[in-house]
Design a protein around this motif. Structure first.
Motif, PDB file in Angstrom:
ATOM      1  N   MET A   1      70.997  55.270  29.515  1.00 32.23           N
ATOM      2  CA  MET A   1      70.522  54.057  28.864  1.00 32.23           C
ATOM      3  C   MET A   1      71.138  53.941  27.474  1.00 32.23           C
ATOM      4  SD  MET A   1      68.349  52.414  30.797  1.00 32.23           S
ATOM      5  CE  MET A   1      68.285  52.886  32.520  1.00 32.23           C
ATOM      6  N   SER A   2      71.719  52.791  27.168  1.00 31.70           N
ATOM      7  CA  SER A   2      72.292  52.686  25.850  1.00 31.70           C
ATOM      8  C   SER A   2      71.430  51.871  24.904  1.00 31.70           C
ATOM      9  CB  SER A   2      73.694  52.101  25.920  1.00 31.70           C
ATOM     10  OG  SER A   2      73.666  50.911  26.618  1.00 31.70           O
ATOM     11  N   GLN A   3      70.419  51.128  25.434  1.00 34.54           N
ATOM     12  CA  GLN A   3      69.504  50.422  24.537  1.00 34.54           C
ATOM     13  C   GLN A   3      68.084  50.722  24.995  1.00 34.54           C
ATOM     14  OE1 GLN A   3      69.922  46.147  24.463  1.00 34.54           O
ATOM     15  NE2 GLN A   3      68.388  45.944  22.868  1.00 34.54           N
ATOM     16  N   ARG A   4      67.340  51.444  24.188  1.00 34.47           N
ATOM     17  CA  ARG A   4      65.992  51.836  24.617  1.00 34.47           C
ATOM     18  C   ARG A   4      65.000  50.761  24.208  1.00 34.47           C
ATOM     19  NH1 ARG A   4      65.555  56.738  26.691  1.00 34.47           N
ATOM     20  NH2 ARG A   4      63.291  56.539  26.757  1.00 34.47           N
ATOM     21  N   PHE A   5      64.216  50.283  25.155  1.00 29.42           N
ATOM     22  CA  PHE A   5      63.089  49.405  24.803  1.00 29.42           C
ATOM     23  C   PHE A   5      61.973  49.615  25.811  1.00 29.42           C
ATOM     24  CE2 PHE A   5      66.344  46.785  26.979  1.00 29.42           C
ATOM     25  CZ  PHE A   5      65.657  46.410  28.127  1.00 29.42           C
ATOM     26  N   ARG A   6      60.755  49.316  25.351  1.00 27.67           N
ATOM     27  CA  ARG A   6      59.577  49.486  26.202  1.00 27.67           C
ATOM     28  C   ARG A   6      59.134  48.101  26.687  1.00 27.67           C
ATOM     29  NH1 ARG A   6      56.327  51.407  21.298  1.00 27.67           N
ATOM     30  NH2 ARG A   6      57.805  49.893  20.521  1.00 27.67           N
ATOM     31  N   VAL A   7      58.892  48.013  27.989  1.00 25.66           N
ATOM     32  CA  VAL A   7      58.456  46.738  28.578  1.00 25.66           C
ATOM     33  C   VAL A   7      56.976  46.841  28.915  1.00 25.66           C
ATOM     34  CG1 VAL A   7      58.828  45.076  30.443  1.00 25.66           C
ATOM     35  CG2 VAL A   7      60.762  46.442  29.590  1.00 25.66           C
ATOM     36  N   ALA A   8      56.178  45.905  28.395  1.00 22.72           N
ATOM     37  CA  ALA A   8      54.754  45.833  28.770  1.00 22.72           C
ATOM     38  C   ALA A   8      54.598  44.669  29.747  1.00 22.72           C
ATOM     39  CB  ALA A   8      53.891  45.601  27.540  1.00 22.72           C
ATOM     40  N   ILE A   9      54.027  44.955  30.892  1.00 23.29           N
ATOM     41  CA  ILE A   9      53.797  43.913  31.904  1.00 23.29           C
ATOM     42  C   ILE A   9      52.291  43.694  31.973  1.00 23.29           C
ATOM     43  CG2 ILE A   9      54.054  43.310  34.346  1.00 23.29           C
ATOM     44  CD1 ILE A   9      56.376  45.449  34.406  1.00 23.29           C
ATOM     45  N   VAL A  10      51.837  42.494  31.641  1.00 21.05           N
ATOM     46  CA  VAL A  10      50.399  42.210  31.732  1.00 21.05           C
ATOM     47  C   VAL A  10      50.131  41.610  33.098  1.00 21.05           C
ATOM     48  CG1 VAL A  10      48.468  40.884  30.805  1.00 21.05           C
ATOM     49  CG2 VAL A  10      50.136  41.911  29.254  1.00 21.05           C
ATOM     50  N   GLY A  11      49.355  42.307  33.927  1.00 23.67           N
ATOM     51  CA  GLY A  11      49.015  41.841  35.273  1.00 23.67           C
ATOM     52  C   GLY A  11      49.707  42.664  36.342  1.00 23.67           C
ATOM     53  N   GLY A  12      48.898  43.379  37.117  1.00 23.81           N
ATOM     54  CA  GLY A  12      49.448  44.196  38.203  1.00 23.81           C
ATOM     55  C   GLY A  12      49.212  43.521  39.545  1.00 23.81           C
ATOM     56  N   GLY A  13      49.736  42.303  39.686  1.00 21.21           N
ATOM     57  CA  GLY A  13      49.674  41.593  40.969  1.00 21.21           C
ATOM     58  C   GLY A  13      51.037  41.670  41.653  1.00 21.21           C
ATOM     59  N   THR A  14      51.318  40.683  42.483  1.00 20.45           N
ATOM     60  CA  THR A  14      52.546  40.713  43.286  1.00 20.45           C
ATOM     61  C   THR A  14      53.804  40.823  42.426  1.00 20.45           C
ATOM     62  OG1 THR A  14      51.359  39.199  44.737  1.00 20.45           O
ATOM     63  CG2 THR A  14      53.700  39.503  45.190  1.00 20.45           C
ATOM     64  N   GLY A  15      53.944  39.912  41.460  1.00 23.99           N
ATOM     65  CA  GLY A  15      55.175  39.871  40.673  1.00 23.99           C
ATOM     66  C   GLY A  15      55.270  41.005  39.679  1.00 23.99           C
ATOM     67  N   GLY A  16      54.162  41.286  38.984  1.00 25.01           N
ATOM     68  CA  GLY A  16      54.173  42.323  37.949  1.00 25.01           C
ATOM     69  C   GLY A  16      54.490  43.698  38.522  1.00 25.01           C
ATOM     70  N   LEU A  17      53.886  44.010  39.667  1.00 25.96           N
ATOM     71  CA  LEU A  17      54.133  45.329  40.264  1.00 25.96           C
ATOM     72  C   LEU A  17      55.544  45.432  40.822  1.00 25.96           C
ATOM     73  CD1 LEU A  17      50.720  45.987  42.063  1.00 25.96           C
ATOM     74  CD2 LEU A  17      51.607  47.125  40.006  1.00 25.96           C
ATOM     75  N   CYS A  18      56.035  44.328  41.380  1.00 22.77           N
ATOM     76  CA  CYS A  18      57.402  44.359  41.927  1.00 22.77           C
ATOM     77  C   CYS A  18      58.401  44.623  40.791  1.00 22.77           C
ATOM     78  CB  CYS A  18      57.694  43.032  42.635  1.00 22.77           C
ATOM     79  SG  CYS A  18      59.272  43.023  43.480  1.00 22.77           S
ATOM     80  N   LEU A  19      58.176  43.958  39.655  1.00 21.87           N
ATOM     81  CA  LEU A  19      59.036  44.198  38.491  1.00 21.87           C
ATOM     82  C   LEU A  19      58.919  45.653  38.039  1.00 21.87           C
ATOM     83  CD1 LEU A  19      60.841  43.124  36.145  1.00 21.87           C
ATOM     84  CD2 LEU A  19      58.724  42.607  34.907  1.00 21.87           C
TER      85      LEU A  19
END
Ligand SMILES: Cc1cc2nc3c(=O)[nH]c(=O)nc-3n(C[C@H](O)[C@H](O)[C@H](O)COP(=O)(O)OP(=O)(O)OC[C@H]3O[C@@H](n4cnc5c(N)ncnc54)[C@H](O)[C@@H]3O)c2cc1C
Length: 440
Positions: A1-19
């Motif tokens: 990884m050359s650019q470190r960032f943290r992703v917060a996903i709000v919502g663990g439904g169909t789209g959020g979990l797939c991501l």
């Protein structure tokens, strides 16, 4: 990884979990914050139709073993689609030899999956990534762009990118794009499940369990009927995918994840329901089922039986809402996917498929940005441009289908029936109707 960032996903439904699955597999730091206290808290319901586009997104985002588990635990909805009158007269019946699951690569196929099983697949292997009991309330953004999320339990979390995947009532959208509205269409649907066993199957004509059907009565209302059948060899996998959830009440048919059924949904404009009825939202399953039975009292006996023999606990009211398209906004490190931005009526069965497509597209962007292959904000901008186009396109087509379903125009209905019978007589037109049904 050359650019470190943290992703917060709000919502663990169909789209959020797939991501989350795609980012986790690629080594991008991601956390899902889901308001339900346990995975099974709100899970229930009807089958979800996954079309080839949704299937391709799942194939790309899931690790191979979870993709295999998805394919192995799907049910079938037949390989046909019918338009019939309320007297079961056939208007158009399309058998899609091309999508026969046995002949075709499952990646490009249609699938019928239990909503519970889909959630089991999507959340598998995300221990430590998915956090339950985290009801998002609001966010703050610091001058350097760092985002702090505030939850109802008083805790906070920080991230560099925030993805709203918190569904149609999205609080993230409410804060980030307060002008993005969701409106009531005035349409009300009442849906239920008729359990399919060898015995109950014999009571229905083949047409009603051979594949999905749109029932087209003279005017003012409509019904969608679709089977979800698990083969005799259906069994949960070793990890429990496809089994009943341990905390769910397996006796309640609506939570049963292991049986076959035919789902039906009757829809009409709210004003067409009898005025002397109590408010629909106050009615329980028995009252809703009785109401539909009265409204379809002149329909074919098999359709009446389908409704009358559906256990009351499976019968629910669905107020039909839709989002309103918003112009593209200035791109930042906050973005949205799925129903959180383009919620749509369920009349085309494409909301989950569109959320999966968003997850696929956004995951490609975020993974490429983490590898230093694209600029993060330019990548999000590109994702949003494309997502707004096809997402609100899906909203439009879903609304149009909803309006056609409940159309009060008898002339319009007659013309529709003539058109369907004409298509029925011309095989290339028939196939085109089928391919347009699930791929928008
Ligand atoms: C009856 C019916 C049938 C349907 N059939 C189909 C179909 O066959 N095919 C199809 O493609 N689509 C179908 N859909 C549409 C589909 O269900 C949705 O479009 C899809 O689930 C959207 O996915 P999502 O990830 O955007 O949102 P959801 O799956 O709704 O997930 C949102 C998540 O966010 C969580 N959340 C909400 N608020 C917060 C908060 N404040 N903090 C933390 N978490 C929060 C929720 O608990 C939930 O887990 C149907 C819809 C209905 C109503």
């Amino acid at each position: 990884m050359s650019q470190r960032f943290r992703v917060a996903i709000v919502g663990g439904g169909t789209g959020g979990l797939c991501l989350a699955q795609a980012l986790h597999s690629a080594g991008v730091e991601a956390a899902v914050y889901e308001r339900s206290r346990v995975r099974t808290e709100r899970l229930q319901g009807y089958r979800v139709h996954i079309n080839p586009r949704g299937s391709q997104a799942l194939h790309e985002c899931l690790p191979p073993e979870l993709w295999q588990a998805f394919v192995a635990t799907c049910g079938t909805s037949g390989n046909s689609f019918g338009f019939i009158t309320e007297q079961l007269d056939e208007l158009l019946f399309v058998e899609d030899e091309l999508t026969s699951a046995a002949d075709r690569n499952p990646v490009d196929a249609h699938h019928s999956v239990s909503r519970i099983t889909l959630h089991q697949v999507l959340s598998a292997g995300l221990d430590g990534v998915q956090h339950h009991g985290k009801e998002f309330e609001r966010y703050d953004r610091a001058a350097d762009g760092t985002i702090t999320l505030h939850f109802a339990d008083g805790t906070t979390a920080t991230a560099d990118v925030l993805v709203a995947a918190d569904g149609a009532g999205s609080r993230v959208r409410g804060q980030y794009l307060p002008h993005a509205k969701r409106i009531d269409t005035g349409i009300r649907a009442i849906a239920g499940k008729y359990p399919l066993t060898e015995q109950t199957k014999r009571r229905l004509p083949d047409r009603l369990h051979a594949g999905p059907n749109n029932v087209i009565p003279p005017a003012g209302c409509g019904m969608f009927v679709a089977p979800h059948e698990l083969g005799a060899d259906h069994a949960p996998d070793a990890e429990g995918i496809g089994a009943n959830d341990e905390t769910a009440n397996a006796d309640a048919v609506h939570f049963d994840n292991t049986g076959s059924y035919v789902m039906w949904a009757y829809a009409a404009n709210g004003t067409r329901f009898p005025r002397d009825e109590t408010d629909l939202s106050d009615m329980d399953g028995v009252a809703l089922r009785d109401l539909v039975s009265r409204l379809i009292k002149d329909w074919h006996p098999s359709l009446r039986q389908l409704v009358a023999d559906s256990p009351a606990q499976t019968v629910t009211l669905l107020p039909i809402r839709t989002s309103v398209k918003v112009p593209q906004w200035e791109t930042t490190n906050i973005t949205l996917l799925g129903d959180a931005i383009h919620s749509m009526t369920p009349f085309r069965g494409i909301g989950a498929n569109t959320a999966l497509r968003d997850a696929q597209l956004l995951s490609r962007t975020l993974i490429a940005a983490a590898r230093g292959e694209v600029d993060l904000l330019a990548g999000i901008r590109d994702y949003e441009t494309r997502m707004i186009d096809y997402g609100f396109g899906a909203v439009r087509v879903s609304l149009r289908t909803a309006e056609q379903t409940i159309s009060a125009s008898r002339i319009g209905r007659t013309m529709l029936k003539v058109a369907l019978r004409t298509f029925s007589a011309i095989p290339p037109l028939k196939r085109r109707v089928f391919s347009e049904l699930g791929n928008k």
